[in-house]
Design an enzyme around this catalytic site. Structure first.
Site, PDB file in Angstrom:
ATOM      1  N   ASP A 212       8.474   7.133  -5.279  1.00  0.00           N
ATOM      2  CA  ASP A 212       7.171   6.940  -4.642  1.00  0.00           C
ATOM      3  C   ASP A 212       7.335   7.072  -3.116  1.00  0.00           C
ATOM      4  O   ASP A 212       8.297   6.561  -2.539  1.00  0.00           O
ATOM      5  CB  ASP A 212       6.613   5.557  -4.985  1.00  0.00           C
ATOM      6  CG  ASP A 212       5.124   5.446  -4.659  1.00  0.00           C
ATOM      7  OD1 ASP A 212       4.311   5.324  -5.593  1.00  0.00           O
ATOM      8  OD2 ASP A 212       4.776   5.487  -3.453  1.00  0.00           O
ATOM      9  N   ILE A 213       6.406   7.761  -2.487  1.00  0.00           N
ATOM     10  CA  ILE A 213       6.508   8.030  -1.049  1.00  0.00           C
ATOM     11  C   ILE A 213       6.327   6.748  -0.212  1.00  0.00           C
ATOM     12  O   ILE A 213       6.809   6.669   0.916  1.00  0.00           O
ATOM     13  CB  ILE A 213       5.486   9.120  -0.647  1.00  0.00           C
ATOM     14  CG1 ILE A 213       5.935   9.858   0.598  1.00  0.00           C
ATOM     15  CG2 ILE A 213       4.079   8.562  -0.509  1.00  0.00           C
ATOM     16  CD1 ILE A 213       5.167  11.160   0.832  1.00  0.00           C
TER      17      ILE A 213
ATOM     18  N   ASN B 115      -2.143   2.092 -13.358  1.00  0.00           N
ATOM     19  CA  ASN B 115      -3.389   1.682 -12.717  1.00  0.00           C
ATOM     20  C   ASN B 115      -4.518   2.594 -13.182  1.00  0.00           C
ATOM     21  O   ASN B 115      -4.356   3.815 -13.221  1.00  0.00           O
ATOM     22  CB  ASN B 115      -3.268   1.774 -11.191  1.00  0.00           C
ATOM     23  CG  ASN B 115      -2.349   0.714 -10.621  1.00  0.00           C
ATOM     24  OD1 ASN B 115      -2.338  -0.421 -11.078  1.00  0.00           O
ATOM     25  ND2 ASN B 115      -1.552   1.076  -9.622  1.00  0.00           N
TER      26      ASN B 115
ATOM     27  N   VAL C  46      -4.378   8.261  -7.200  1.00  0.00           N
ATOM     28  CA  VAL C  46      -4.129   9.645  -7.622  1.00  0.00           C
ATOM     29  C   VAL C  46      -4.559   9.758  -9.084  1.00  0.00           C
ATOM     30  O   VAL C  46      -4.055   9.023  -9.943  1.00  0.00           O
ATOM     31  CB  VAL C  46      -2.637  10.029  -7.473  1.00  0.00           C
ATOM     32  CG1 VAL C  46      -2.405  11.464  -7.941  1.00  0.00           C
ATOM     33  CG2 VAL C  46      -2.170   9.854  -6.025  1.00  0.00           C
TER      34      VAL C  46
ATOM     35  N   HIS D 246       0.158   8.513 -14.081  1.00  0.00           N
ATOM     36  CA  HIS D 246       1.513   8.242 -13.591  1.00  0.00           C
ATOM     37  C   HIS D 246       1.881   6.815 -13.933  1.00  0.00           C
ATOM     38  O   HIS D 246       1.081   5.895 -13.799  1.00  0.00           O
ATOM     39  CB  HIS D 246       1.619   8.482 -12.081  1.00  0.00           C
ATOM     40  CG  HIS D 246       0.560   7.814 -11.273  1.00  0.00           C
ATOM     41  ND1 HIS D 246      -0.717   8.308 -11.157  1.00  0.00           N
ATOM     42  CD2 HIS D 246       0.570   6.659 -10.557  1.00  0.00           C
ATOM     43  CE1 HIS D 246      -1.445   7.498 -10.393  1.00  0.00           C
ATOM     44  NE2 HIS D 246      -0.676   6.484 -10.025  1.00  0.00           N
TER      45      HIS D 246
ATOM     46  N   HIS E 206       4.211   3.731 -12.991  1.00  0.00           N
ATOM     47  CA  HIS E 206       5.057   3.165 -11.937  1.00  0.00           C
ATOM     48  C   HIS E 206       6.209   2.403 -12.593  1.00  0.00           C
ATOM     49  O   HIS E 206       5.976   1.549 -13.451  1.00  0.00           O
ATOM     50  CB  HIS E 206       4.283   2.148 -11.085  1.00  0.00           C
ATOM     51  CG  HIS E 206       3.163   2.701 -10.269  1.00  0.00           C
ATOM     52  ND1 HIS E 206       3.267   2.909  -8.910  1.00  0.00           N
ATOM     53  CD2 HIS E 206       1.906   3.062 -10.608  1.00  0.00           C
ATOM     54  CE1 HIS E 206       2.106   3.367  -8.438  1.00  0.00           C
ATOM     55  NE2 HIS E 206       1.261   3.472  -9.452  1.00  0.00           N
TER      56      HIS E 206
HETATM   57  P1  AMP Z   1      -1.806   4.671  -7.810  1.00  0.00           P
HETATM   58  O1  AMP Z   1      -2.264   3.816  -6.675  1.00  0.00           O
HETATM   59  O2  AMP Z   1      -1.476   3.922  -9.074  1.00  0.00           O
HETATM   60  O3  AMP Z   1      -2.750   5.842  -8.065  1.00  0.00           O
HETATM   61  O4  AMP Z   1      -0.411   5.273  -7.355  1.00  0.00           O
HETATM   62  C1  AMP Z   1      -0.285   6.440  -6.624  1.00  0.00           C
HETATM   63  C2  AMP Z   1       1.056   6.377  -5.963  1.00  0.00           C
HETATM   64  O5  AMP Z   1       1.395   7.684  -5.524  1.00  0.00           O
HETATM   65  C3  AMP Z   1       1.118   5.478  -4.750  1.00  0.00           C
HETATM   66  O6  AMP Z   1       2.078   4.450  -4.969  1.00  0.00           O
HETATM   67  C4  AMP Z   1       1.515   6.417  -3.607  1.00  0.00           C
HETATM   68  O7  AMP Z   1       2.399   5.813  -2.688  1.00  0.00           O
HETATM   69  C5  AMP Z   1       2.155   7.561  -4.365  1.00  0.00           C
HETATM   70  N1  AMP Z   1       2.113   8.844  -3.703  1.00  0.00           N
HETATM   71  C6  AMP Z   1       1.068   9.436  -3.088  1.00  0.00           C
HETATM   72  N2  AMP Z   1       1.407  10.647  -2.621  1.00  0.00           N
HETATM   73  C7  AMP Z   1       2.713  10.833  -2.953  1.00  0.00           C
HETATM   74  C8  AMP Z   1       3.667  11.889  -2.745  1.00  0.00           C
HETATM   75  N3  AMP Z   1       3.329  13.023  -2.107  1.00  0.00           N
HETATM   76  N4  AMP Z   1       4.920  11.717  -3.209  1.00  0.00           N
HETATM   77  C9  AMP Z   1       5.266  10.584  -3.854  1.00  0.00           C
HETATM   78  N5  AMP Z   1       4.428   9.569  -4.088  1.00  0.00           N
HETATM   79  C10 AMP Z   1       3.169   9.678  -3.639  1.00  0.00           C
END
Ligand code: AMP
Ligand code: ZN
Length: 115
Positions: free
Chosen positions: A31-32, A88, A97, A101, A103
């Site tokens: 995760d970024i 989520n 996003v 996905h 976590h």
């Molecule tokens: P959610 O809030 O459950 O939709 O999780 C989305 C996750 O994607 C968050 O924890 C972000 O930090 C992560 N995220 C967003 N953009 C990127 C990226 N380019 N590379 C890796 N993780 C990302």
């Protein structure tokens, strides 16, 4: 596949990610913005907006995602202390996003209930 989806782009390698696992159907990457010492996202190739759109047809895929998460937990030796798997769904859960996905969070104590 969705043209403008961030995680579809990561699957297609159009956007860089720190990948920790890849096969034909699943990719896992760091995760970024990690919120724990281990914070890995596990995504399917299929563009499924959220957990809510899953059907019986996705059972094997979902099991595969969990298998990958467990394998990464083993590699990082967080299986004994424990870890958390999170899906989520929607704004109140903080989904940002809209490509499914999972976590994988670990390496520190976590509170319950979640914030
Ligand atoms: P959610 O809030 O459950 O939709 O999780 C989305 C996750 O994607 C968050 O924890 C972000 O930090 C992560 N995220 C967003 N953009 C990127 C990226 N380019 N590379 C890796 N993780 C990302
Ligand atoms: Zn997508």
């Amino acid at each position: 596949m969705a043209e403008d989806c961030l995680f579809c782009k990561i699957f297609r390698k159009e956007i860089d990610a720190k990948e920790v696992y890849r096969d034909d159907e699943i990719v896992a990457f760091e995760d970024i913005r990690p919120v724990a010492p281990t914070h890995v996202l596990i995504i399917p190739k299929a563009h499924i907006p959220s957990v809510h759109e899953l059907t019986d047809d996705h059972a094997a895929m979902l099991a595969g995602m969990i298998r990958v998460a467990n394998r990464i937990a083993d590699e990082r030796k967080i299986d004994r202390e424990g870890y958390r798997l999170v899906l989520n769904k929607g704004p109140q859960a903080g989904q940002s996003v809209y490509h499914l996905h999972l976590h994988l969070l670990g390496g520190r104590g976590m509170g319950w209930p979640p914030g």
